[in-house]
Design an enzyme around this catalytic site. Structure first.
Site: not given
Length: 219
Positions: A29-32, A69-70, A80, A87, A91
């Site tokens: 989630d942080v990377v997203t 992130d994927g 999750t 995500d 997007d």
């Protein structure tokens, strides 16, 4: 279409990165969020100022976070529900910022109002393409596929923007008008897919005070 064809090859590159980040305690989630914030900031800072090539490079780098992130979710064994919603939301925000930045440039420094119309069509149609699929899946229907999905939209828009920034004539107009037409076509495709899916599944039946009734969910 490109999402399916390129997924295996892309995963070979991103999966080791995802495993490394997960091993160092970084959450997907942080990377997203970082990728989205970076994409939005770059799109709204560089593009309206006419720095199209630099903007394209920076936006592309942050867009790649969406692939990582994927890979991180796969490295953890599963994603999750919250991560999936986050995500998808990010997007839409990143895509909107890209075409908003291009529209801003067209109507400002670029002084190309007609091209701004194409950018606005891309913005609205792109959001609709994703919304139709999400709404259909929420109703238990299918709307997979279409001429231009997110990967194709980003590639066409960023390549056209980058080439225009390098001085290639007509690169951005061709890219945006082509993408606008293809995006509108894809909206129609997905609506047709939803219609066919609904026809195949039959009417939705709910039980009211007067007994079973046929109804469809309201948007």
């Amino acid at each position: 279409m490109l999402n399916v064809l390129a997924r295996v090859r892309v995963n070979r590159v991103t999966d080791p990165i995802g495993r490394w980040l997960v091993g160092h305690g970084v959450a997907p989630d942080v990377v997203t969020v970082v990728g989205t914030v970076g994409s939005v900031a770059a799109a709204l800072w560089f593009l309206p100022r006419g720095q199209l090539f630099v903007g394209t490079v920076v936006i592309t780098l942050f867009v790649l976070f969406d692939l990582i992130d994927g890979a991180m979710a796969r490295a953890r064994g599963n994603g999750t529900p919250f991560g999936a919603v986050l995500d998808s939301t990010c997007d839409r925000v990143a895509d909107g910022a890209l075409f908003a930045g291009l529209t801003w440039w067209c109507l400002g420094v670029g002084d190309q109002r007609l091209l701004g119309v194409a950018a606005l069509i891309c913005l609205v149609a792109g959001q609709l393409i994703s919304y139709i699929k999400a709404r259909a899946e929420g109703a238990g229907l299918s709307a997979d596929g279409g001429l231009v999905e997110r990967a194709e939209r980003l590639i066409v828009a960023l390549v056209g923007t980058g080439l225009h920034g390098l001085g290639v004539p007509y690169a951005l107009p061709v890219a945006l008008w082509l993408l606008a037409a293809a995006s509108v076509w894809t909206v129609g495709q997905r609506i047709l897919l939803v219609y066919r899916s609904a026809q195949a599944s039959g009417p939705v039946t709910t039980t009211g005070p007067a007994g079973p009734t046929d109804s469809a969910p309201n948007p």
